[in-house]
Write a protein that holds these residues in place. Structure first.
Motif, PDB file in Angstrom:
ATOM      1  N   UNK A  88       5.308   1.335   6.223  1.00  0.00           N
ATOM      2  CA  UNK A  88       4.635   0.052   6.372  1.00  0.00           C
ATOM      3  C   UNK A  88       3.955  -0.375   5.078  1.00  0.00           C
ATOM      4  N   UNK A  89       3.718  -1.681   4.961  1.00  0.00           N
ATOM      5  CA  UNK A  89       2.943  -2.170   3.836  1.00  0.00           C
ATOM      6  C   UNK A  89       1.497  -1.702   3.971  1.00  0.00           C
ATOM      7  N   UNK A  90       0.841  -1.526   2.840  1.00  0.00           N
ATOM      8  CA  UNK A  90      -0.531  -1.021   2.810  1.00  0.00           C
ATOM      9  C   UNK A  90      -1.384  -1.997   2.008  1.00  0.00           C
ATOM     10  N   UNK A 200      12.065  -2.263  -1.350  1.00  0.00           N
ATOM     11  CA  UNK A 200      10.810  -1.822  -1.948  1.00  0.00           C
ATOM     12  C   UNK A 200       9.763  -1.636  -0.857  1.00  0.00           C
ATOM     13  N   UNK A 201       8.836  -0.727  -1.127  1.00  0.00           N
ATOM     14  CA  UNK A 201       7.647  -0.629  -0.288  1.00  0.00           C
ATOM     15  C   UNK A 201       6.509  -1.326  -1.026  1.00  0.00           C
ATOM     16  N   UNK A 227       0.614  -8.000   5.104  1.00  0.00           N
ATOM     17  CA  UNK A 227       0.214  -6.995   4.121  1.00  0.00           C
ATOM     18  C   UNK A 227      -0.669  -5.914   4.735  1.00  0.00           C
ATOM     19  N   UNK A 228      -1.518  -6.287   5.680  1.00  0.00           N
ATOM     20  CA  UNK A 228      -2.533  -5.374   6.213  1.00  0.00           C
ATOM     21  C   UNK A 228      -2.056  -4.598   7.429  1.00  0.00           C
ATOM     22  N   UNK A 229      -0.776  -4.215   7.431  1.00  0.00           N
ATOM     23  CA  UNK A 229      -0.284  -3.362   8.518  1.00  0.00           C
ATOM     24  C   UNK A 229      -1.094  -2.067   8.545  1.00  0.00           C
ATOM     25  N   UNK A 230      -1.317  -1.501   7.356  1.00  0.00           N
ATOM     26  CA  UNK A 230      -2.252  -0.383   7.191  1.00  0.00           C
ATOM     27  C   UNK A 230      -3.278  -0.834   6.159  1.00  0.00           C
TER      28      UNK A 230
END
Length: 264
Positions: A88-90, A200-201, A227-230
């Motif tokens: 996931x995106x961080x 890309x991550x 963006x704020x998945x994590x």
């Protein structure tokens, strides 16, 4: 689901299938234990997180080049290790100087893309007129001075991680294009007609309060939640004073080569 001081916040982002809670269509609502979120044909039941049960944290004092023995850093390291293993995106939040760059590098190094490139792009360090080209690349003749085809940072990070530092500085007019790239896994070079697939991550970072930026309509809500998945918040040193001896010993050793023993 994003969490704030009022709990877990469920937000419908205008997807075609809609979002319902216990059968009722919602736009935005706070959810708690026992609620059932219906996302199209899928259903998610919200469960309690165990309340105030004491956390069992691994006895580690570093993650990558980040150091800390305080409880807040132990929690951060544990969550970051889990984030590294995911895809996931961080989103990294924290004041300037708290170590967001170091944490991004550690997440990359401890994840499945460690053998791939780690590319850094500072959204606030490039002139607004050049950001699109820097992100997505351009073809020859796309604009005055574009004398050759050039890849952007998305293509350079293919197979690895793209760290978008100071994402809060990204011009509002470019945010839909970034969102589209995140959602589709494709980008288009400036001046090109055909899209290019990229793998890309994304790790993003900012010192700004992005929720406040969203409320002020300076940052897109859909991009923020993408963006704020994590989301990981790095504490300032003043909030973890017990780590100062550990940091002092580390820097003394780095500068002098002398091992410093900390008193218990």
């Amino acid at each position: 689901l994003p969490r704030d001081d009022r709990g877990l916040r469920a937000i419908d982002l205008d997807r075609a299938n809609g979002t319902r809670i216990n059968g009722v269509a919602i736009r935005e609502v706070y959810v708690g234990a026992g609620h059932v979120l219906e996302l199209g044909d899928s259903a998610i039941e919200v469960e309690a997180d165990g309340g105030d049960a004491e956390e069992e944290l691994p006895p580690i004092d570093h993650f990558g080049e980040l150091l800390g023995r305080s409880l807040v850093m132990q929690r951060l390291f544990a969550t970051a290790r889990r984030a590294a293993a995911a895809t996931s995106t961080v989103l990294l939040l924290g004041e300037t100087g708290t170590g967001k760059d170091l944490l991004a590098r550690a997440i990359h190094a401890h994840g499945p893309r460690a053998a791939g490139p780690f590319v850094v792009f500072d959204c606030g360090a490039v002139a607004p007129t050049l950001v699109e080209s820097a992100l997505f690349g351009h073809i020859r003749g796309a604009y005055t001075g574009a004398d050759a085809d050039r890849p952007g940072v998305f293509e350079l990070a293919h197979g690895g991680t793209l760290f978008l530092d100071e994402i809060g500085e990204l011009p509002l007019e470019l945010q839909p294009k970034l969102l589209r790239a995140l959602e589709t896994g494709t980008i288009a070079r400036v001046g090109a007609a055909a899209p290019v697939a990229v793998d890309v991550r994304i790790i993003a970072a900012t010192h700004r309060d992005l929720r406040a930026e969203v409320d002020a309509e300076r940052f897109r809500a859909d991009l923020y939640y993408r963006l704020a998945v994590i989301a990981l918040a790095l504490p300032a040193l003043r909030d973890r004073g017990e780590d100062i001896p550990l940091l002092a010993a580390h820097f003394a050793r780095a500068l002098t080569g002398v091992e410093v023993t900390l008193s218990p």
